[in-house]
Design an enzyme around this catalytic site. Structure first.
Site, PDB file in Angstrom:
ATOM      1  CE  LYS A   1       0.672  -4.008  22.354  1.00 18.42           C
ATOM      2  NZ  LYS A   1       1.392  -4.233  21.086  1.00 18.42           N
TER       3      LYS A   1
ATOM      4  CD  GLU B   1      -9.269   7.192  15.828  1.00 17.16           C
ATOM      5  OE1 GLU B   1      -9.482   8.151  16.589  1.00 17.16           O
ATOM      6  OE2 GLU B   1      -8.303   7.154  15.035  1.00 17.16           O
TER       7      GLU B   1
ATOM      8  CB  CYS C   1      -7.217   3.684   8.810  1.00 12.53           C
ATOM      9  SG  CYS C   1      -7.251   5.377   9.409  1.00 12.53           S
TER      10      CYS C   1
ATOM     11  CD  GLU D   1      -7.920  -1.979   6.602  1.00 16.92           C
ATOM     12  OE1 GLU D   1      -7.809  -2.797   7.529  1.00 16.92           O
ATOM     13  OE2 GLU D   1      -7.966  -0.748   6.784  1.00 16.92           O
TER      14      GLU D   1
END
Ligand code: NAD
Ligand code: 6OD
Length: 488
Positions: A180, A256, A290, A392
C-alpha cells in the site's frame, strides 16, 4: 502504464477496481494534477490477499532460494532498464531534484533486490550436535520458512527506495506481498508491477492496492486476517494504530517510525567537512528523510562560526526545476504538509527564537508559486522543552544549541522519546566512539551521514521503531525459524 491513470495491481493484472473512486495525485512543484489514482476498497484488498495467499501454493511456494534470487536480479535489471521512467515518475510524485533521485532513490530501488538476493543465495541452515546429560544424542537443524503474506505500508518521502527495502527481503525469503504505497506517491510501486511481470515473477506474488489509511486500503489491509505480518514505515502515531490492528490474530510487525535526530558537533571536528555533512543531514530531500537532523548541538568554542557556516549553506540551496542538475532543494510533499511545517516556523518566531535564516515561503516565479516550496530555516535560542525541539517537523529546518561538555551533549541527544539516528563529528575517534556507545539510537554515523551498507542492521530505538532490517537481520522478520530435533 499511462501516467494519467494509476491502477491497482492484483494477481499480475492492472485493475481500476470496483469502488468507482479516484483521487488526484499532484506534483508539489506546481500543484498540478499528474494522474488520477484508482482507490482500492475492501473488495480489492480481499482480492489481493486471496491472490497473494494462492500464489504461495503455486510455483512460487516451491521455488528454490537460488531461483528466487535469480528472479530478483531480473527485477533489479528491469528497474535499471527503465531507470528514466522510474526517475520521471518519482520526480512527478515528489518534486525532488534529479540530482537526488538519480543518485539515491532509483539506484537503491534496484540495489534493494540485489542485496537480498545475495543474502538468500548465501544463507545456510543452523546446525547443532546435541548430547544431553543423560547421554542421549541428537542433531538439531533449523530451517527458515517464509512467513506468508506480508502487508507493506509505505510513506511518501523515498517512495521506491523504502518500498523495495521491504519488498526485496520479503520476496527473497519466499513470501508474497501486498503493497500500500502512500496516497501522495503511488506511481513507482505501480510501475514496478510491470517490471515484475516482465521478469516472470508469478501472478499474486507482488500486489499493489491504492488508497489512504483509516477507512481505506491501509486500514482494510492491516485489519485483514489473511495478512500474516505487517511491515510499516511512517509516523509513530500511525504505527500505534497499525499495531492495534496487528494485535488481532497476533501478527508480527516491523516498524520504521519517526525521528527527532540529534547531531553532535565537537570543536575538534574537520570544520568544512562537518558543515558540508551537516548541511546534507539537515536539508537533504527538503528535510523529509526520517534520518534528517533537526537538533544540532555544537561545542561552544565553534558555535557562532558553525551557525554562520550552516546559514551560508542554507542560503546557497538552489530551488527550481527538478530536472536541472544544479537544483538542490525541492518542495515539501504537499500544501498540507507545508502548512504543518509553517506552523512550527511561526511558533518558533512567536516564542522568541532567533531566526538565523529562512522562516517563510520563498517567492518563486511562474507556476512554481502554486507549489509547496519553503525556505530552509535555522533557529537558535529555544528551550529544550519547546515543541520545535520535541516533535518531528519533517521539514528543512533545525535548531542549534551550544554545549560545554561531552556528558552534556550526550544527555541532550538522549532527551527525546525518539531514538532513530545521530551523527557525531570529531577528529578524536576515541571521543566520538565513547559518545556513540552512549547515544540511545539505532544508527550512529561518525563523520558522515546516511552512508549506507545494506548488510548492516537498520532501525530505531525507543519510539522510532521495532525490529531491525538489513542483510541477514531482515531474515528475522521475513521468515519463521523451524527447528527439527532428530534423535540418533
Ligand atoms: P504516515 O504514517 O502518515 O503514512 C505512512 C503510510 O501509512 C501511508 O501509506 C498511509 O496511507 C498509511 N496509513 C496512515 N494511517 C494508516 C492506518 N491507520 N492504517 C494503515 N495505514 C495507514 O507517514 P508519512 O507522512 O507518509 O511519512 C512520514 C513519516 O514517516 C515521518 O514520521 C518519518 O519519520 C517516517 N519515516 C520513518 C522512516 C524510518 O526508517 N524510520 C523512514 C521514512 C519515513
Ligand atoms: O536506507 C535505508 O535503508 C532506509 N530505510 C532509509 C530510511 C530513510 C527514511 O526516510
Amino acid at each position: 502504464m499511462s501516467n494519467a491513470d494509476v491502477l491497482n495491481f492484483i494477481d499480475g493484472a492492472f485493475t481500476e477496481g470496483t469502488t468507482g473512486k479516484t483521487f488526484e495525485n499532484r506534483n508539489p512543484i506546481n500543484n498540478a494534477v499528474v494522474s488520477r489514482v484508482h482507490e482500492a476498497g475492501q473488495a480489492e484488498v480481499d482480492a489481493a490477499v486471496r491472490a497473494a495467499r494462492k500464489a504461495m501454493d503455486g510455483p512460487w511456494g516451491s521455488m528454490s532460494p537460488q531461483d528466487r534470487a535469480d528472479l530478483l536480479y531480473k527485477v533489479a535489471d528491469g528497474i535499471n532498464a527503465r531507470f528514466d521512467e522510474f526517475l520521471k515518475a518519482e520526480i512527478a510524485d515528489t518534486g525532488k531534484p534529479v540530482s537526488l533521485a538519480s543518485h539515491i532513490d532509483i539506484p537503491r530501488g534496484a540495489a534493494n533486490f540485489k542485496i537480498f538476493a545475495d543474502v538468500i543465495r548465501s544463507h545456510g541452515s543452523e546446525f547443532f550436535e546435541t548430547v544431553t546429560p543423560a547421554g542421549e544424542e541428537a542433531i538439531n537443524y533449523a530451517v527458515r520458512a517464509p512467513k506468508g503474506t506480508i502487508a507493506v505500508i509505505c510513506p511518501w518521502n523515498l517512495p521506491l527506495l523504502l518500498m523495495t527495502w521491504k519488498v526485496g527481503p520479503a520476496l527473497a525469503c519466499g513470501n508474497t506481498v501486498i503493497v500500500k504505497p502512500s496516497e501522495e506517491t503511488p506511481t513507482t510501486a505501480t510501475l514496478l508491477g510491470e517490471v515484475m511481470n516482465d521478469a516472470g515473477v508469478p501472478p499474486g506474488v507482488y500486489n499493489v492496492v491504492h488508497g489512504f489509511g483509516p477507512g481505506s486500503a491501509g486500514e482494510f489491509l492491516t485489519q485483514h486476517p489473511g495478512v500474516d505480518a505487517i511491515t510499516f514505515t511512517g509516523e509513530t502515531t500511525t504505527g500505534e494504530a497499525i499495531m492495534k490492528n496487528a494485535a488481532v490474530g497476533i501478527r508480527d510487525v516491523s516498524f520504521e517510525l519517526g525521528g527527532k535526530n540529534p547531531g553532535l558537533v565537537f570543536a575538534d571536528c574537520d570544520f568544512d567537512a562537518t558543515v558540508d555533512g551537516m548541511s546534507r543531514a539537515v536539508f537533504a530531500n527538503c528535510g523529509q528523510v526520517c534520518l534528517n537532523t533537526e537538533r544540532v548541538y555544537v561545542e561552544r568554542p565553534i558555535f557562532d562560526r558553525f551557525v554562520e557556516a550552516l546559514k551560508a549553506k542554507a542560503e546557497g540551496l538552489k530551488r527550481g526545476d527538478p530536472f536541472d542538475k544544479a537544483t538542490s532543494q525541492g518542495p515539501l510533499i504537499s500544501q498540507e504538509h507545508r502548512d504543518k511545517v509553517l506552523g512550527y516556523y511561526k511558533r518558533a518566531a512567536a516564542d522568541g527564537a532567533r531566526v538565523v535564516t529562512g522562516g517563510g515561503i520563498p517567492s518563486l516565479g511562474g507556476d512554481y508559486g502554486e507549489g509547496s516550496w519553503i525556505e530552509p530555516t535555522i533557529w537558535t535560542g529555544l528551550d529544550e522543552d519547546h515543541p520545535n525541539i520535541r516533535e518531528e517537523i519533517f521539514g528543512p529546518c533545525c535548531h542549534i544549541r551550544p554545549f560545554d561538555t561531552d556528558q552534556e551533549a550526550i544527555a541532550l541527544a538522549n532527551d527525546s522519546r525518539y531514538g532513530l539516528a545521530t551523527s557525531i563529528w570529531s577528529q578524536d575517534i576515541t571521543r566520538a566512539n565513547r559518545a556513540a556507545r552512549k547515544i540511545e539510537v539505532g544508527i550512529t554515523w561518525v563523520n558522515c551521514w546516511f552512508l549506507r551498507d545494506l548488510r548492516t542492521a537498520f532501525g530505531g530505538a525507543k519510539q522510532s521503531g521495532i525490529g531491525r532490517e538489513g542483510g541477514v537481520h531482515s531474515l528475522e522478520f521475513y521468515t519463521e525459524m523451524r527447528n527439527v530435533c532428530v534423535k540418533l
